[in-house]
Design a protein around this motif. Sequence first.
Motif, PDB file in Angstrom:
ATOM      1  N   ARG A  30       0.851  -1.183   0.000  1.00 14.42           N
ATOM      2  CA  ARG A  30       0.000   0.000   0.000  1.00 14.42           C
ATOM      3  C   ARG A  30       0.895   1.244   0.000  1.00 14.42           C
ATOM      4  NH1 ARG A  30      -5.339   0.530   2.241  1.00 14.42           N
ATOM      5  NH2 ARG A  30      -6.202   2.436   1.328  1.00 14.42           N
ATOM      6  N   GLY A  31       0.766   2.059  -1.013  1.00 11.92           N
ATOM      7  CA  GLY A  31       1.602   3.236  -1.118  1.00 11.92           C
ATOM      8  C   GLY A  31       2.987   2.961  -1.662  1.00 11.92           C
ATOM      9  N   MET A  32       3.277   1.711  -2.001  1.00 10.32           N
ATOM     10  CA  MET A  32       4.567   1.331  -2.596  1.00 10.32           C
ATOM     11  C   MET A  32       4.320   0.365  -3.759  1.00 10.32           C
ATOM     12  SD  MET A  32       7.263   0.844   0.578  1.00 10.32           S
ATOM     13  CE  MET A  32       8.621   0.473  -0.547  1.00 10.32           C
ATOM     14  N   LEU A  37      -5.339  10.673  -2.394  1.00 10.70           N
ATOM     15  CA  LEU A  37      -4.819  12.037  -2.516  1.00 10.70           C
ATOM     16  C   LEU A  37      -3.418  11.986  -3.122  1.00 10.70           C
ATOM     17  CD1 LEU A  37      -5.883  13.343   1.012  1.00 10.70           C
ATOM     18  CD2 LEU A  37      -7.045  13.757  -1.167  1.00 10.70           C
ATOM     19  N   THR A  38      -3.202  12.708  -4.195  1.00  8.90           N
ATOM     20  CA  THR A  38      -1.934  12.614  -4.924  1.00  8.90           C
ATOM     21  C   THR A  38      -1.050  13.847  -4.772  1.00  8.90           C
ATOM     22  OG1 THR A  38      -3.016  13.450  -6.929  1.00  8.90           O
ATOM     23  CG2 THR A  38      -2.914  11.044  -6.624  1.00  8.90           C
ATOM     24  N   GLY A  39      -1.493  14.835  -4.038  1.00  8.68           N
ATOM     25  CA  GLY A  39      -0.699  16.035  -3.840  1.00  8.68           C
ATOM     26  C   GLY A  39      -1.020  16.655  -2.498  1.00  8.68           C
ATOM     27  N   PRO A  40      -0.520  17.874  -2.243  1.00  5.12           N
ATOM     28  CA  PRO A  40      -0.834  18.549  -0.974  1.00  5.12           C
ATOM     29  C   PRO A  40      -2.340  18.643  -0.758  1.00  5.12           C
ATOM     30  CG  PRO A  40       0.882  19.721  -2.176  1.00  5.12           C
ATOM     31  CD  PRO A  40       0.365  18.672  -3.108  1.00  5.12           C
ATOM     32  N   ALA A  41      -2.760  18.426   0.488  1.00  3.46           N
ATOM     33  CA  ALA A  41      -4.188  18.395   0.787  1.00  3.46           C
ATOM     34  C   ALA A  41      -4.469  19.164   2.066  1.00  3.46           C
ATOM     35  CB  ALA A  41      -4.665  16.953   0.937  1.00  3.46           C
ATOM     36  N   SER A  42      -5.664  19.699   2.157  1.00  3.95           N
ATOM     37  CA  SER A  42      -6.110  20.365   3.371  1.00  3.95           C
ATOM     38  C   SER A  42      -6.615  19.322   4.353  1.00  3.95           C
ATOM     39  CB  SER A  42      -7.237  21.348   3.047  1.00  3.95           C
ATOM     40  OG  SER A  42      -8.391  20.635   2.598  1.00  3.95           O
ATOM     41  N   LEU A  43      -6.819  19.731   5.598  1.00  6.48           N
ATOM     42  CA  LEU A  43      -7.363  18.817   6.589  1.00  6.48           C
ATOM     43  C   LEU A  43      -8.754  18.334   6.183  1.00  6.48           C
ATOM     44  CD1 LEU A  43      -6.279  20.470   9.958  1.00  6.48           C
ATOM     45  CD2 LEU A  43      -5.365  18.389   8.914  1.00  6.48           C
ATOM     46  N   ALA A  44      -9.542  19.210   5.575  1.00  4.05           N
ATOM     47  CA  ALA A  44     -10.875  18.805   5.123  1.00  4.05           C
ATOM     48  C   ALA A  44     -10.777  17.738   4.042  1.00  4.05           C
ATOM     49  CB  ALA A  44     -11.644  20.014   4.607  1.00  4.05           C
ATOM     50  N   GLU A  45      -9.815  17.865   3.144  1.00  2.00           N
ATOM     51  CA  GLU A  45      -9.630  16.864   2.094  1.00  2.00           C
ATOM     52  C   GLU A  45      -9.122  15.548   2.675  1.00  2.00           C
ATOM     53  OE1 GLU A  45      -8.643  19.695  -1.763  1.00  2.00           O
ATOM     54  OE2 GLU A  45      -7.071  19.346  -0.251  1.00  2.00           O
ATOM     55  N   VAL A  46      -8.281  15.635   3.693  1.00  3.08           N
ATOM     56  CA  VAL A  46      -7.813  14.415   4.362  1.00  3.08           C
ATOM     57  C   VAL A  46      -8.985  13.692   5.002  1.00  3.08           C
ATOM     58  CG1 VAL A  46      -6.420  13.539   6.279  1.00  3.08           C
ATOM     59  CG2 VAL A  46      -5.466  15.251   4.724  1.00  3.08           C
ATOM     60  N   ARG A  61       0.040   9.740   5.218  1.00  2.00           N
ATOM     61  CA  ARG A  61       1.082  10.674   4.790  1.00  2.00           C
ATOM     62  C   ARG A  61       0.503  12.070   4.597  1.00  2.00           C
ATOM     63  NH1 ARG A  61       3.590   6.929  -0.088  1.00  2.00           N
ATOM     64  NH2 ARG A  61       4.624   5.339   1.221  1.00  2.00           N
ATOM     65  N   ALA A  62      -0.705  12.138   4.026  1.00  2.00           N
ATOM     66  CA  ALA A  62      -1.322  13.434   3.772  1.00  2.00           C
ATOM     67  C   ALA A  62      -1.615  14.170   5.071  1.00  2.00           C
ATOM     68  CB  ALA A  62      -2.604  13.246   2.964  1.00  2.00           C
ATOM     69  N   LEU A  63      -2.066  13.436   6.102  1.00  2.00           N
ATOM     70  CA  LEU A  63      -2.335  14.077   7.387  1.00  2.00           C
ATOM     71  C   LEU A  63      -1.034  14.542   8.037  1.00  2.00           C
ATOM     72  CD1 LEU A  63      -4.180  14.943   9.657  1.00  2.00           C
ATOM     73  CD2 LEU A  63      -4.193  12.575  10.496  1.00  2.00           C
ATOM     74  N   ALA A  64       0.013  13.726   7.933  1.00  2.00           N
ATOM     75  CA  ALA A  64       1.307  14.123   8.492  1.00  2.00           C
ATOM     76  C   ALA A  64       1.796  15.409   7.853  1.00  2.00           C
ATOM     77  CB  ALA A  64       2.325  13.007   8.296  1.00  2.00           C
ATOM     78  N   ALA A  65       1.528  15.585   6.561  1.00  2.00           N
ATOM     79  CA  ALA A  65       1.967  16.792   5.861  1.00  2.00           C
ATOM     80  C   ALA A  65       1.077  17.986   6.160  1.00  2.00           C
ATOM     81  CB  ALA A  65       1.995  16.534   4.353  1.00  2.00           C
TER      82      ALA A  65
END
Length: 384
Positions: free
Chosen positions: A85-87, A121-130, A154-158
């Motif tokens: 997953r993710g790899m 999610l394939t790029g930077p995301a907002s908390l709402a998108e996460v 990963r998106a939430l970590a970012a």
Amino acid sequence: MTIQLPDATGALRSYEPRTEPLAITPGTPFTSRTVYSAAHVVADPFADGSPDAPAAVDWDATLAFRRHLWSHGLGVAEAMDTAQRGMGLDWAGAAELIRRSAAEARAVGGRIACGVGTDQLTGPASLAEVRAAYEEQLALVEESGARAILMASRALAAAASGPEDYLEVYGHLLRQASEPVILHWLGPMFDPALEGYWGSSDLDAATDTFLEVIAAHPDKVEGIKVSLLDAGREIGIRRRLPQGVRCYTGDDFHYPELIAGDEQGFSHALLGIFDPLGPLAAEAVRVLDTGDTAGFRALLDPTVALSRHLFQTPTRFYKTGVVFLAWLAGHQSHFTMVGGLQSARSLPHFARAYELADGLGLFPDPKLAEERMRNLLALYGVTR
């Protein structure tokens, strides 16, 4: 007959393969521990694609391997890190894997829990998108009838600016989950993009936030999976859990002692290493069910050397060793992985993995494993 295996220097050494596997047959359901194996996916070796193309999966072989795990009483943790997953396995592939595996679990009566993440999610995301991405995946898993495992994102970590963002996102998800979930804390040794998860690189502070999420919603958390490769920290977290919330060890370095437990408790298991160890791990847990902790340790302790080898740094490439052993064991006809990840470990690494697994008696057909190992050696130019 001996086989010549290369070491890290390129020197060859003689190894005499065993001739008989361990005699292990499926037995009764476990009574003292709940045990999941995170399971790998089998790639389609004839798919014409590139490493960054969508994953091409051999669904028949993938589901057959899950039936193998269920036949020994193990649960399947689906669409997790072990499934790449993710790899190599994207969300579209993971969604199909969840649908198919959950249907197969219903058909055979197998236990299954499935990973819920944000990898669409394939790029930077907002908390709402996460939150929305998590919700989409949670809905699919719940519709499939499987238990949900809320994976680290990963998106939430970012996107998160501190602990409060984790509390908000996880609180939102737990409130709307229809059934209790398993929370997964995956350490950065498995995925460097998860550094600082729960809002801090200080593990004590991160642990406090993690436990705060659970304490606020104990009725919505069936258990937690801790994958930090730190037995002491896992025990500390385990002892602070609310009554009724299980700890599933994800520690592929210290699992025998954590599952055996101590006078204050024990861990259940949700482990990638139980993919290649499935039948032997199941036998060990049945021994533990009888109260024979020493017998359990006698069976499982010798497997730690193999696990530490497969999970050596860079730890995230352990999946390559897992799939390699599945090929040697005859669970699939080839050593090809989605994303081309079969190239992620060296020939000396494979040679040592073969030697350790063969010494444990893990191969149902030792002769087949030896032949396949010889073929791989020849491919790399080792012909004697």
